[in-house]
Scaffold this active site. Structure first.
Site, PDB file in Angstrom:
ATOM      1  N   HIS A  36      -3.737   6.870  -9.916  1.00 47.96           N
ATOM      2  CA  HIS A  36      -3.432   5.732  -9.045  1.00 47.96           C
ATOM      3  C   HIS A  36      -2.506   6.072  -7.886  1.00 47.96           C
ATOM      4  O   HIS A  36      -2.268   5.226  -7.022  1.00 47.96           O
ATOM      5  CB  HIS A  36      -2.808   4.610  -9.878  1.00 47.96           C
ATOM      6  CG  HIS A  36      -3.599   4.277 -11.105  1.00 47.96           C
ATOM      7  ND1 HIS A  36      -3.280   4.796 -12.341  1.00 47.96           N
ATOM      8  CD2 HIS A  36      -4.715   3.528 -11.272  1.00 47.96           C
ATOM      9  CE1 HIS A  36      -4.166   4.362 -13.229  1.00 47.96           C
ATOM     10  NE2 HIS A  36      -5.039   3.602 -12.612  1.00 47.96           N
ATOM     11  N   GLY A  38       5.431  -5.936  -4.967  1.00 44.96           N
ATOM     12  CA  GLY A  38       4.081  -6.237  -5.411  1.00 44.96           C
ATOM     13  C   GLY A  38       3.065  -6.070  -4.301  1.00 44.96           C
ATOM     14  O   GLY A  38       1.968  -5.547  -4.512  1.00 44.96           O
ATOM     15  N   ARG A  67      -6.438   2.903  -3.647  1.00 43.35           N
ATOM     16  CA  ARG A  67      -6.698   1.464  -3.803  1.00 43.35           C
ATOM     17  C   ARG A  67      -5.912   0.627  -2.790  1.00 43.35           C
ATOM     18  O   ARG A  67      -5.628  -0.555  -3.028  1.00 43.35           O
ATOM     19  CB  ARG A  67      -6.377   0.996  -5.226  1.00 43.35           C
ATOM     20  CG  ARG A  67      -7.234   1.635  -6.306  1.00 43.35           C
ATOM     21  CD  ARG A  67      -6.727   1.289  -7.696  1.00 43.35           C
ATOM     22  NE  ARG A  67      -7.566   1.888  -8.723  1.00 43.35           N
ATOM     23  CZ  ARG A  67      -8.304   1.202  -9.599  1.00 43.35           C
ATOM     24  NH1 ARG A  67      -8.297  -0.118  -9.563  1.00 43.35           N
ATOM     25  NH2 ARG A  67      -9.028   1.822 -10.510  1.00 43.35           N
ATOM     26  N   THR A 123       9.437 -11.971  -4.784  1.00 42.91           N
ATOM     27  CA  THR A 123       9.685 -13.405  -4.671  1.00 42.91           C
ATOM     28  C   THR A 123       9.553 -14.057  -6.042  1.00 42.91           C
ATOM     29  O   THR A 123       9.013 -13.475  -6.981  1.00 42.91           O
ATOM     30  CB  THR A 123       8.705 -14.065  -3.695  1.00 42.91           C
ATOM     31  OG1 THR A 123       7.362 -13.770  -4.107  1.00 42.91           O
ATOM     32  CG2 THR A 123       8.917 -13.552  -2.274  1.00 42.91           C
ATOM     33  N   ASP A 149       9.958 -20.590  -3.529  1.00 42.19           N
ATOM     34  CA  ASP A 149       9.494 -21.927  -3.913  1.00 42.19           C
ATOM     35  C   ASP A 149      10.406 -22.452  -5.012  1.00 42.19           C
ATOM     36  O   ASP A 149      10.939 -21.674  -5.814  1.00 42.19           O
ATOM     37  CB  ASP A 149       8.061 -21.882  -4.457  1.00 42.19           C
ATOM     38  CG  ASP A 149       7.084 -21.237  -3.496  1.00 42.19           C
ATOM     39  OD1 ASP A 149       6.450 -21.979  -2.738  1.00 42.19           O
ATOM     40  OD2 ASP A 149       6.957 -20.002  -3.520  1.00 42.19           O
TER      41      ASP A 149
END
Length: 233
Positions: free
Chosen positions: A4, A20, A43, A90, A204
């Site tokens: 990966h 992320g 990827r 986040t 949020d």
């Protein structure tokens, strides 16, 4: 090289910031690092190495969720000898103690994922960060005038269809927010004898239904990026 990550051995510095979103990794490299160089792109999960105030540091994307995150963390530690891993991401707040734009330092991570039970013989693992990294983050935040919020987070396998009735219970147990990776990051670092910490910016509030605009998300995330880079420099 791993399945990966196609970086060469030696491309990663011992200290690595994790995000992320690979595009956020690219954003950090271009805006905050000197001599930044892309070192992996399998990827489209991008990784960079560069300098911040003369000190070498690397950046790596890890995707969404514990399963994806732990793949990259494992390979970074075992193959590339990364020693300190700092996730910056986040989160959605669930406690009245925190509000939009606040930065949370996750001093523990509960989870609805079974991955840590599998690795810990079906016992409950205390998924916690490295103390020295946590202390550096806290002291750096004080120096920068950042009101760092300290408490637990809940790492969920679900982005949709989460059990919202559990928010009050989580808040009672000093869980400040929900995210998707910290419990896996901490467990993997503990298993492989590396240091890890998770910082999250509140984008949020799941109780009040408040949310940042796209511009506000960038601005609040920049503050956390600066905190992360300063504590690692």
């Amino acid at each position: 090289m791993t399945p990966h990550i196609n970086a060469k051995i030696g491309d990663f510095y011992p200290q690595c910031l994790l995000c992320g979103d690979p595009l956020r990794v690219s954003y950090i490299a271009k805006k905050f690092l000197q001599d930044a160089k892309e070192i992996t792109n399998v990827r489209n999960m991008l990784g960079f190495s560069g300098k911040y105030k003369g000190r070498g540091i690397s950046l790596m994307g890890h995707g969404m969720g514990i399963a994806s995150c732990t793949i990259y963390v494992t390979e970074l530690i075992k193959t590339y000898q990364v020693k300190e891993l700092l996730r910056i991401g986040t989160c959605g707040a669930i406690s009245p103690k925190v509000g939009l734009k606040d930065i949370i330092m996750a001093t523990g991570a509960s989870t609805d994922s079974k991955t840590n039970r599998v690795r810990f013989l079906n016992h409950d693992l205390s998924a916690t960060p490295d103390f020295e990294l946590s202390l550096r983050a806290y002291q750096t935040a004080k120096r920068l005038g950042i009101d760092l919020k300290v408490g637990n987070v809940f790492s969920s396998d679900f982005f949709y269809s989460f059990e919202t009735h559990a928010f009050d219970l989580m808040a009672k147990y000093n869980h400040l927010a929900i995210e998707m990776e910290a419990a896996g990051l901490y467990a993997t670092a503990m298993e492989l004898n590396a240091k890890a910490l998770c910082l999250c910016s509140v984008s949020d509030h799941l109780i009040t239904k408040e949310a940042l605009s796209p511009k506000e998300r960038v601005e609040s995330f920049d503050n956390m990026i600066i905190l992360a880079l300063e504590m690692m420099s």
